[in-house]
Each structure stands twice: as structure tokens, then as C-alpha cells.
Design a protein around this motif. Structure first.
Motif, PDB file in Angstrom:
ATOM      1  N   GLU B 137       2.286  26.334 -22.547  1.00 48.20           N
ATOM      2  CA  GLU B 137       0.920  26.332 -23.094  1.00 48.20           C
ATOM      3  C   GLU B 137      -0.153  26.063 -22.047  1.00 48.20           C
ATOM      4  OE1 GLU B 137       3.478  25.966 -24.944  1.00 48.20           O
ATOM      5  OE2 GLU B 137       2.763  27.527 -26.266  1.00 48.20           O
ATOM      6  N   HIS B 138       0.228  25.422 -20.924  1.00 45.10           N
ATOM      7  CA  HIS B 138      -0.802  25.097 -19.938  1.00 45.10           C
ATOM      8  C   HIS B 138      -1.138  26.284 -19.035  1.00 45.10           C
ATOM      9  CE1 HIS B 138       2.177  24.815 -16.724  1.00 45.10           C
ATOM     10  NE2 HIS B 138       2.935  24.134 -17.554  1.00 45.10           N
ATOM     11  N   TRP B 139      -0.430  27.419 -19.196  1.00 44.94           N
ATOM     12  CA  TRP B 139      -0.788  28.610 -18.427  1.00 44.94           C
ATOM     13  C   TRP B 139      -2.085  29.184 -18.978  1.00 44.94           C
ATOM     14  CZ3 TRP B 139       3.261  32.322 -16.150  1.00 44.94           C
ATOM     15  CH2 TRP B 139       4.361  31.604 -15.678  1.00 44.94           C
ATOM     16  N   PRO B 140      -2.992  29.614 -18.098  1.00 41.60           N
ATOM     17  CA  PRO B 140      -4.264  30.139 -18.595  1.00 41.60           C
ATOM     18  C   PRO B 140      -4.077  31.380 -19.468  1.00 41.60           C
ATOM     19  CG  PRO B 140      -4.273  29.905 -16.197  1.00 41.60           C
ATOM     20  CD  PRO B 140      -2.895  29.631 -16.649  1.00 41.60           C
ATOM     21  N   LYS B 141      -4.970  31.529 -20.393  1.00 41.16           N
ATOM     22  CA  LYS B 141      -4.960  32.693 -21.288  1.00 41.16           C
ATOM     23  C   LYS B 141      -5.039  33.979 -20.457  1.00 41.16           C
ATOM     24  CE  LYS B 141      -6.939  33.482 -25.800  1.00 41.16           C
ATOM     25  NZ  LYS B 141      -7.699  34.574 -26.088  1.00 41.16           N
ATOM     26  N   GLY B 142      -4.355  35.001 -20.893  1.00 47.14           N
ATOM     27  CA  GLY B 142      -4.467  36.294 -20.226  1.00 47.14           C
ATOM     28  C   GLY B 142      -3.621  36.423 -18.966  1.00 47.14           C
ATOM     29  N   THR B 143      -2.716  35.455 -18.724  1.00 45.21           N
ATOM     30  CA  THR B 143      -1.828  35.563 -17.566  1.00 45.21           C
ATOM     31  C   THR B 143      -0.592  36.358 -17.979  1.00 45.21           C
ATOM     32  OG1 THR B 143      -2.523  33.336 -17.018  1.00 45.21           O
ATOM     33  CG2 THR B 143      -0.661  34.209 -15.795  1.00 45.21           C
ATOM     34  N   HIS B 144      -0.461  37.556 -17.435  1.00 47.14           N
ATOM     35  CA  HIS B 144       0.706  38.379 -17.773  1.00 47.14           C
ATOM     36  C   HIS B 144       1.322  38.889 -16.469  1.00 47.14           C
ATOM     37  CE1 HIS B 144      -0.489  38.062 -21.898  1.00 47.14           C
ATOM     38  NE2 HIS B 144      -1.673  38.575 -21.626  1.00 47.14           N
ATOM     39  N   PRO B 145       2.253  38.111 -15.895  1.00 48.63           N
ATOM     40  CA  PRO B 145       2.684  38.321 -14.511  1.00 48.63           C
ATOM     41  C   PRO B 145       3.271  39.691 -14.192  1.00 48.63           C
ATOM     42  CG  PRO B 145       3.461  36.216 -15.340  1.00 48.63           C
ATOM     43  CD  PRO B 145       2.890  36.933 -16.503  1.00 48.63           C
ATOM     44  N   LEU B 146       3.907  40.354 -15.139  1.00 50.87           N
ATOM     45  CA  LEU B 146       4.572  41.601 -14.770  1.00 50.87           C
ATOM     46  C   LEU B 146       3.667  42.824 -14.861  1.00 50.87           C
ATOM     47  CD1 LEU B 146       8.240  41.184 -16.018  1.00 50.87           C
ATOM     48  CD2 LEU B 146       7.375  41.118 -13.696  1.00 50.87           C
ATOM     49  N   LYS B 147       2.407  42.611 -15.242  1.00 46.80           N
ATOM     50  CA  LYS B 147       1.461  43.726 -15.164  1.00 46.80           C
ATOM     51  C   LYS B 147       1.234  44.049 -13.697  1.00 46.80           C
ATOM     52  CE  LYS B 147      -1.957  43.671 -18.625  1.00 46.80           C
ATOM     53  NZ  LYS B 147      -3.133  43.029 -19.210  1.00 46.80           N
ATOM     54  N   LYS B 148       1.085  45.316 -13.405  1.00 42.40           N
ATOM     55  CA  LYS B 148       0.999  45.704 -12.002  1.00 42.40           C
ATOM     56  C   LYS B 148      -0.234  45.138 -11.302  1.00 42.40           C
ATOM     57  CE  LYS B 148       4.759  47.858 -11.170  1.00 42.40           C
ATOM     58  NZ  LYS B 148       5.696  47.363 -10.164  1.00 42.40           N
ATOM     59  N   GLU B 149      -1.322  44.921 -12.049  1.00 42.33           N
ATOM     60  CA  GLU B 149      -2.517  44.426 -11.370  1.00 42.33           C
ATOM     61  C   GLU B 149      -2.465  42.922 -11.108  1.00 42.33           C
ATOM     62  OE1 GLU B 149      -2.687  45.851 -14.438  1.00 42.33           O
ATOM     63  OE2 GLU B 149      -4.058  44.765 -15.767  1.00 42.33           O
ATOM     64  N   PHE B 150      -1.434  42.252 -11.575  1.00 42.64           N
ATOM     65  CA  PHE B 150      -1.308  40.808 -11.365  1.00 42.64           C
ATOM     66  C   PHE B 150      -0.642  40.561 -10.017  1.00 42.64           C
ATOM     67  CE2 PHE B 150       0.822  36.714 -11.682  1.00 42.64           C
ATOM     68  CZ  PHE B 150      -0.085  35.928 -12.366  1.00 42.64           C
ATOM     69  N   PRO B 151      -1.366  39.931  -9.045  1.00 44.52           N
ATOM     70  CA  PRO B 151      -0.741  39.705  -7.727  1.00 44.52           C
ATOM     71  C   PRO B 151       0.405  38.696  -7.830  1.00 44.52           C
ATOM     72  CG  PRO B 151      -3.130  39.348  -7.678  1.00 44.52           C
ATOM     73  CD  PRO B 151      -2.730  39.423  -9.111  1.00 44.52           C
ATOM     74  N   TRP B 152       1.486  38.967  -7.101  1.00 45.08           N
ATOM     75  CA  TRP B 152       2.694  38.143  -7.235  1.00 45.08           C
ATOM     76  C   TRP B 152       2.463  36.706  -6.801  1.00 45.08           C
ATOM     77  CZ3 TRP B 152       5.391  35.728  -3.178  1.00 45.08           C
ATOM     78  CH2 TRP B 152       4.893  35.988  -1.899  1.00 45.08           C
ATOM     79  N   ASN B 153       1.446  36.494  -5.899  1.00 48.73           N
ATOM     80  CA  ASN B 153       1.253  35.143  -5.368  1.00 48.73           C
ATOM     81  C   ASN B 153       0.026  34.449  -5.959  1.00 48.73           C
ATOM     82  OD1 ASN B 153      -0.575  36.792  -4.213  1.00 48.73           O
ATOM     83  ND2 ASN B 153      -0.024  36.364  -2.085  1.00 48.73           N
ATOM     84  N   THR B 154      -0.359  34.871  -7.149  1.00 45.04           N
ATOM     85  CA  THR B 154      -1.473  34.216  -7.829  1.00 45.04           C
ATOM     86  C   THR B 154      -1.221  32.712  -7.964  1.00 45.04           C
ATOM     87  OG1 THR B 154      -1.727  36.192  -9.157  1.00 45.04           O
ATOM     88  CG2 THR B 154      -2.859  34.231  -9.957  1.00 45.04           C
ATOM     89  N   VAL B 155      -2.252  31.921  -7.711  1.00 42.30           N
ATOM     90  CA  VAL B 155      -2.134  30.486  -7.978  1.00 42.30           C
ATOM     91  C   VAL B 155      -2.675  30.248  -9.383  1.00 42.30           C
ATOM     92  CG1 VAL B 155      -2.845  28.177  -7.280  1.00 42.30           C
ATOM     93  CG2 VAL B 155      -2.363  29.913  -5.545  1.00 42.30           C
ATOM     94  N   LEU B 156      -1.809  29.771 -10.257  1.00 44.30           N
ATOM     95  CA  LEU B 156      -2.201  29.637 -11.660  1.00 44.30           C
ATOM     96  C   LEU B 156      -3.063  28.410 -11.884  1.00 44.30           C
ATOM     97  CD1 LEU B 156       1.111  30.473 -13.523  1.00 44.30           C
ATOM     98  CD2 LEU B 156      -0.840  31.957 -13.122  1.00 44.30           C
ATOM     99  N   GLY B 157      -4.059  28.545 -12.738  1.00 47.24           N
ATOM    100  CA  GLY B 157      -4.849  27.403 -13.158  1.00 47.24           C
ATOM    101  C   GLY B 157      -4.156  26.698 -14.306  1.00 47.24           C
ATOM    102  N   ARG B 158      -4.846  25.768 -14.881  1.00 45.74           N
ATOM    103  CA  ARG B 158      -4.258  25.040 -16.003  1.00 45.74           C
ATOM    104  C   ARG B 158      -5.213  25.010 -17.179  1.00 45.74           C
ATOM    105  NH1 ARG B 158      -0.087  21.425 -16.459  1.00 45.74           N
ATOM    106  NH2 ARG B 158       1.331  21.465 -14.712  1.00 45.74           N
ATOM    107  N   GLN B 159      -4.678  25.016 -18.367  1.00 46.53           N
ATOM    108  CA  GLN B 159      -5.519  24.824 -19.544  1.00 46.53           C
ATOM    109  C   GLN B 159      -4.815  23.837 -20.473  1.00 46.53           C
ATOM    110  OE1 GLN B 159      -5.761  28.654 -21.598  1.00 46.53           O
ATOM    111  NE2 GLN B 159      -3.998  28.089 -22.834  1.00 46.53           N
ATOM    112  N   GLN B 160      -5.516  23.410 -21.475  1.00 43.16           N
ATOM    113  CA  GLN B 160      -4.922  22.482 -22.438  1.00 43.16           C
ATOM    114  C   GLN B 160      -4.149  23.284 -23.475  1.00 43.16           C
ATOM    115  OE1 GLN B 160      -4.950  19.115 -22.686  1.00 43.16           O
ATOM    116  NE2 GLN B 160      -5.866  19.044 -20.649  1.00 43.16           N
ATOM    117  N   GLY B 161      -3.115  22.725 -23.980  1.00 38.27           N
ATOM    118  CA  GLY B 161      -2.400  23.417 -25.041  1.00 38.27           C
ATOM    119  C   GLY B 161      -1.124  22.701 -25.368  1.00 38.27           C
ATOM    120  N   GLN B 162      -0.643  22.904 -26.558  1.00 38.20           N
ATOM    121  CA  GLN B 162       0.583  22.241 -26.952  1.00 38.20           C
ATOM    122  C   GLN B 162       1.454  23.191 -27.755  1.00 38.20           C
ATOM    123  OE1 GLN B 162      -0.063  18.293 -28.541  1.00 38.20           O
ATOM    124  NE2 GLN B 162       1.440  17.680 -27.007  1.00 38.20           N
ATOM    125  N   TYR B 163       2.739  23.164 -27.480  1.00 34.19           N
ATOM    126  CA  TYR B 163       3.671  24.024 -28.190  1.00 34.19           C
ATOM    127  C   TYR B 163       3.817  23.512 -29.611  1.00 34.19           C
ATOM    128  CZ  TYR B 163       7.944  26.794 -28.876  1.00 34.19           C
ATOM    129  OH  TYR B 163       8.882  27.698 -29.304  1.00 34.19           O
TER     130      TYR B 163
END
Lengths: 169, 531
Positions: B137-163
Motif C-alpha cells: 500500500e505504501h507504493w505511490p499510486k500509478g506505479t506499474h513497473p512492467l510498463k515499458k515507459e517505467f524506468p527500471w531504476n526508478t526510486v519509489l516514493g511513499r504514500q500512506q495506505g493500509q492493506y
């Protein structure tokens, strides 16, 4: 009953039946020896996997089998970080495990040691730079000893632990 | 026998006619392309037709950009008899992000569809459970790693969220959270039990703590350089994963692997099965506090790992498989050493078996514990050791012979009780069978080269599938070539990914203290599951 006894007698003592490993290239921080002084006779370890491929876990488990039998050197495995003297951390620290690692470190009572086990824990290995990985263990908690290898052999790990405990030069 | 004449594809044509857009056969696998709206109907037909009885083996997506503006969804079914593959495919064109879920009909699709949503941002409409799976849940919204436009070495931010765990409420119902860090030396994962008194009413498995982005990292490699990465998908299955990957690439490169290399591959795969099964038999006993069997089991496991080390220089058999063959050859005297060692081991292990079976209190702990019934196993597509203990008669070595298994007849261990004891029995039988197979390898192995040079380069977009029966079960690799020998997409499927949801059913009605025992009898990989 007799079957079990016969088996034990037939098997004999297997402890120590492993090939001597070459000198480990493990590096220790300057203060590691000093910090390890209280644990010379007894070192209780909590193993924390932060994203390894589980080969390092297998070798840590092998450390406790009758052949390596780390218990004979006073090395124990604790079920909780609260009971541990040292954390052995394996794997690159994944995005999802970062918080758990920090919490485990925080709950381990002082004085404590942190041992980064395997290439991934030391410098992320093959997973360096990936979006799923936040960095090596030392980025998140202070590391006292780094044991390279993918994975390091149990004999090597044992060697490092003994050196740390001052039982071996 | 008349019905045997029509092939599965002809059956589909007869039933669906013009809804089928296109039919092709690539590397022997029939590919049926349908419109995305028709997927649930066709999939349901393949799944339920009495002569097809397709089990969903793999479901994955491919991002075809930047060359083509489409996503492709692929549904791989394994048919009942003969055990052939059938691939359904559907396209999502342009900005289309929605596809109809097949989970309501086919249970086995549930994690795959959630995974596709996380990794590609494609949403399975009608899926009963669209919580995040891989992305916590702490992964930012809209993070979809296997999309081609997503760089492999992106540094992910954090958001609030709970499973949002599923809760059972009522008088005397407690929740017991376990993990991600567990008591033993094992990998991280979270288990949430709901109990009333002692029996478990519900278990929810929350995994993917170890997600390292393996599938994305493959896309940085070329077809021939990715082998070391496959060996680290799940360390205990080094040979299984690297072999499955190498086979897929060899199909793409049109390589004919020499027979000697194929025999050596079988040898190493069986050695890997041996050391893992030996360790597991001991470890299952250990979880009932019967440490004597554990000591013997781990001693025998260590014996095989030291043998691996002597043969190949790696306790885990790393660096053995390579694209085109194997990197390690063994002299005849080495084979004699292996077989002599295994003869001793088999005698040793048989004595251990007698000790284990003579122990009534141990049997009492193992029998009827962690019962997984055949229906649930079929619904979830459960495979490997766990499946064979619940009467699922599947083994890739026999059904889709690879390496040297076309000449080595594998006797498949099969039990129908579905409890911890059955899973241990399957392992015990497989230990004997592996030793027998290794003897066969020594008797039959021909002389010759151990490596084949590549003959051609694959065209971009060409793909291959490969299956290997690792010690846990069926490992699947889908590899699609990109430009200049790069990897466009590599889908990895460890059997753990399929078997983890099934454990949620196997524990029901058992007590929490038996959970470690049940979990050990499944012994699934966390790393191979989380990727």
C-alpha cells in the motif's frame, strides 16, 4: 528403540566433516571486535531476510545441522530480535522490507552487532538499482561485518563468526 | 474414439466460429486469438469441456510498445489428455485498460489478474478481489513497473495506505498476525489467522515482501546473459529455473542441445531434487519436535550439497546450465563416485524411513493434518509435490519430456490423502526415484559435445515457452525476444505462486501450532513467488 540406537551408533559423529574453506574475505568495521567482546562465549543470532533468493537462508540453516553444528561455538538462533545479540541480514533491502528491517534493528537490545551476509546484503548484487530495491543493508542500519559470497559457504560463515568471537585469528 | 480426431483448435472453431480472430501454431503450441470480450466465454469452454478440461497454467500480459500500441493478454491452458498446451490471446488496443476477468469461472486466475493490474495497470473487470497484490500500500499510486515507459531504476516514493484484511467478527474470534519476519531462519511473509478457540477459521496470506523486480531486470539483459539472474530467482531451485529459461531461449535460437548435455541436465536437476527433499523430510519431522529425524535429514542433505560442490564447484549447482547446453562435464570416474555415494545414501535413508514410520506419535501428528482436497487442488491448479499428494497426476518430466526424460522413464509418485503425511510420502518416493534416475543416467549417457553454438538470431517479437519439473513442481518461463537479442519480456512462474493460495484452504480447521508443520510440508518459495 534399538533401531534408533543402532542408527546413531552406525552414523557416528559427523560434526566437522566438511572441507576447510579458504580464508573468508569478510570485512569488519574497526569497532566490530570491540563490540563483539561481550559475545565471545555466546552469540545469539536473529536472521532477517530482506529480499534474498533464499540460498543464504539455506546456508544459515546448514550452519545449525550436525555437520557444522555452530552451537558448539556458542552460536544460537533466536526466534525474536528481542532475544538477539546480532542480526544477520541477507538480501538487498527491498522496498517492502525496509520498514521491517528497521523495526527489527530497533527492537534488538544494545549492545548489538549487524552482519550483512552475502553479496546482495553487502552491495545488492544482481539487483542493484532495481525499483524494488532500496539499497544495501548499510544504507538503513549500521553494519559491523560484511560477508561476501553468493552465497557464502557455511564453513566460511562459521569462520567469520569464530573470528568475531575471538575464538580464531 | 471419433472425437479424438478433432483437435482442440478445431473444437474451438466449431464452437465459436467467427469470434476467433486468428489461429497460429508457434513452436508446436496452438495460439488462438480472440476479441477481449470473448475471453471469459472461450476460457470457460476450454476449462469445462469434458474432452479438454484445460487447467490454467499461466496468465500474463505483454506490453508491445513502443513498436505497437497494444497490450497482449495470454492465457496458457494445459489440456487433460494428451497434456498439451493451448494458448489463448487477446489484445488491448491503444488506451484500453480494461479486460474482463475470468476469475469468476476459473479460480486459478485470481492472483494472476491481480498481478497484471499491479504490474501493468490493466484492470480485470468483474474480479471479486481487486486489492493490491505485489505493490504494497505504501507504493505511490500509478506505479506499474512492467510498463515499458517505467524506468527500471526508478526510486519509489511513499504514500500512506493500509492493506484491508478480510475480517471475521463475532464473539471469541481472535486475529493472530504472524510475520513478515518469522521465528525460524526462513523468508519473510505475512500470515493473518482468524481463530475461534484453537481451530483456524480463516488464513489470509499477504506476500510479496521480497519483490525485487526480477521480471523488469530481465529486460536489461540479452537472451544469453540472463542465466545468472534466473539462478537467483529462487536460490534453492537454481537448476530448475536456469534450465527452464535456457530451454526457452534455445527454442528461440533454434538450438539443438546435444544428448550428453541433456543427460547432464537431468542429473543436476535430480541432485537438486534430492538435497531439497532430504532436507524437507527431516524438517517436517522437526516441526513435530522430532529432532532426531531432522538431524539425520539435514545430515543427508549436507552430504548431497557437498557432493554438488565437489562435482561443480557450487553447493547450489550454480553456473551449470548455460544457453546451448551445460558448462560442466563429468568424467566416467565422477559418475562412479556419484552413484557409489547415492548407493550409501539410499541405504542410510531407507533406515531413516523405517525409524520415521515406526514412530506412532509422529504419524499421529502427520495424518489428517493440513488436508487439501482434490477438488480445491484442481480449482487452484495446484501442482508439484503438493498436487501429487492430493491425487493430481501431473509431472512435466513424464507429460512433456525435456532434458533426457524422453529416454528416462519417470515413475510418478501419487497419493490421494492430501495431508502432511502424503506430502512427505511423495517426497520420500521421489528421493528413491531420483536415485534410480541418476543410476540410469550413468548407464545411458552418451559421449559427445556438451554445448551447441547458436545458429540463428530470433526476430523481435518471437517468443517461446518452456516447462521444467523442478523439485517443487512445474516451473514455467515465457521469453519474448526484443531487438538485437535483447529480452522484450520474460515471465517467470515458480510453482509457489500457484500453490500459496491453496495453503489458505489446507489449514482450515487445524490449530495454529500445526501451521508451521503444514507450511513446511508445502515448503513454498517466497522469493520465487514475490519475484
Amino acid at each position: 528403540m534399538f533401531r534408533i540406537l543402532r542408527k546413531s551408533l552406525k552414523t557416528g559423529i559427523v560434526t566437522g566433516r566438511y572441507p576447510e574453506s579458504p580464508e573468508s574475505e569478510a570485512g569488519a568495521s574497526p569497532t566490530a571486535g570491540q563490540k563483539a567482546r561481550p559475545f565471545r562465549r555466546s552469540l545469539t543470532i536473529r536472521e532477517v531476510d530482506t529480499g534474498s533468493c533464499n540460498a543464504c537462508e539455506m546456508e544459515m540453516n546448514a550452519l545449525m545441522n550436525p555437520i557444522y553444528d555452530a552451537e558448539r561455538f556458542g552460536v544460537h538462533i533466536a526466534a525474536s530480535p528481542r532475544h538477539a545479540d546480532a542480526l544477520v541480514v541477507t538480501g538487498p533491502v527491498t522496498v517492502n522490507m525496509e520498514k521491517a528491517l528497521k523495526e527489527a534493528y530497533r527492537t534488538t537490545p544494545d549492545p548489538k552487532l549487524v552482519i550483512a551476509l552475502g553479496d546482495c546484503a553487502c552491495d545488492c548484487g544482481m539487483f542493484k538499482g532495481s525499483y524494488g530495491v532500496t539499497g544495501p543493508v548499510e544504507r538503513h542500519v549500521p553494519v559491523d561485518v560484511k560477508v561476501p559470497g553468493c552465497p557464502p559457504r557455511p564453513a566460511e560463515i562459521l569462520q567469520v563468526l569464530q573470528r568475531l568471537q575471538g575464538q580464531r585469528d | 474414439m471419433m472425437s479424438d480426431v478433432t483437435t482442440p483448435v478445431e473444437k474451438l472453431r466449431a464452437a465459436f466460429g467467427k469470434t476467433i480472430v486468428d489461429v497460429a501454431i508457434l513452436h508446436g503450441i496452438p495460439l488462438v486469438r480472440v476479441g477481449k470480450a470473448d475471453v471469459p466465454l472461450v476460457a470457460h469452454y476450454v476449462h469445462t469441456h469434458p474432452e479438454l478440461q484445460g487447467t490454467l497454467s499461466l496468465l500474463w500480459a505483454v506490453d508491445h510498445r513502443p513498436h505497437e500500441k497494444r497490450y497482449e493478454l495470454c492465457y496458457l491452458f494445459t489440456l487433460a489428455d494428451p497434456r498439451e498446451w493451448l494458448l489463448l490471446a487477446a489484445d488491448l488496443l491503444d488506451e484500453d485498460r480494461l479486460f474482463p476477468s475470468i476469475t469468476p469461472h476459473i479460480h486459478a486466475a485470481q492472483w494472476y489478474e491481480r498481478e497484471i493490474r499491479d504490474m501493468f495497470g490493466l484492470i480485470a473487470e468483474g474480479h471479486p478481489d481487486l486489492r493490491r497484490l505485489v505493490r504494497h500500500e505504501h507504493w505511490p499510486k500509478g506505479t506499474h513497473p512492467l510498463k515499458k515507459e517505467f524506468p527500471w531504476n526508478t526510486v519509489l516514493g511513499r504514500q500512506q495506505g493500509q492493506y484491508a484484511f478480510r475480517h471475521i467478527e463475532g464473539e471469541g474470534v481472535f486475529e493472530v498476525p504472524v510475520g513478515p519476519i518469522h521465528a525460524g531462519i526462513i523468508e519473510p511473509g505475512h500470515f493473518r489467522f482468524s481463530v475461534a478457540g484453537e481451530p483456524i477459521m480463516q488464513l489470509e496470506v499477504r506476500h510479496f515482501w521480497k519483490h525485487r523486480g526480477v521480471e523488469k531486470l530481465f529486460e536489461n539483459h540479452t537472451l544469453t546473459t540472463a542465466v545468472p539472474l534466473t539462478e537467483r530467482v529462487s536460490g534453492d531451485t537454481t537448476v530448475g529455473h536456469s534450465l527452464a529459461y535456457c530451454q526457452a531461449v534455445e527454442t528461440l535460437l533454434g538450438l539443438e542441445v546435444p544428448r550428453r548435455a541433456r543427460y547432464l541436465r537431468s542429473l543436476f536437476l535430480e541432485l537438486e531434487r534430492l538435497h531439497n527433499h532430504l532436507g524437507d523430510v527431516g524438517a517436517i519431522c522437526n516441526d513435530t519436535a522430532y529432532t532426531l529425524a531432522h538431524a539425520h535429514g539435514s545430515r543427508m542433505k549436507e552430504q548431497i550439497m557437498q557432493l554438488n560442490d565437489r562435482l561443480t564447484g557450487s553447493r547450489f549447482l550454480r553456473g551449470v546450465n548455460c544457453v546451448g547446453g551445460v558448462d560442466v562435464d563429468l568424467e566416467a570416474s565422477r559418475f562412479d563416485e556419484v552413484v557409489a555415494e547415492l548407493d550409501r545414501l539410499e541405504k542410510d535413508f531407507t533406515e531413516l524411513e523405517e525409524i520415521i514410520f515406526a514412530n506412532a506419535s509422529l504419524t499421529d501428528r502427520l495424518e489428517t493434518t493440513g488436508f487439501l482436497n482434490e477438488r480445491t487442488a484442481i480449482d487452484h491448479g495446484v501442482m508439484g509435490v503438493v498436487g501429487r499428494a492430493s491425487n493430481i497426476n501431473r509431472d512435466v518430466r513424464r507429460d512433456h519430456p525435456f532434458a533426457a526424460y524422453d529416454e528416462l522413464q519417470v515413475k510418478v509418485a501419487l497419493y490421494r490423502y492430501g495431508d502432511v503425511r502424503a506430502r512427505m510420502r511423495v517426497r520420500m518416493d521421489e528421493i528413491h526415484e531420483s536415485i534410480r534416475l541418476i543410476r540410469e543416467v550413468r548407464a545411458r549417457i552418451p559421449h559427445g559435445p556438451i554445448m551447441a553454438p547458436p545458429t540463428r538470431a530470433p526476430a523481435p517479437g518471437e517468443w517461446a515457452l518452456s516447462a521444467v519439473e523442478g523439485w517443487r513442481g512445474e516451473i514455467l518461463y515465457f521469453v519474448m525476444a526484443g531487438e538485437d537479442g535483447a529480452i522484450h519480456r520474460c515471465k517467470v512462474r515458480d510453482p509457489s505462486f500457484v500453490n500459496w493460495p491453496a495453503i489458505q484452504y489446507a489449514v482450515l480447521g487445524n490449530i495454529i501450532p500445526d501451521f508451521p508443520l503444514i507450511n513446511k510440508s508445502f515448503n513454498l518459495s517466497y522469493a520465487g513467488n514475490d519475484l
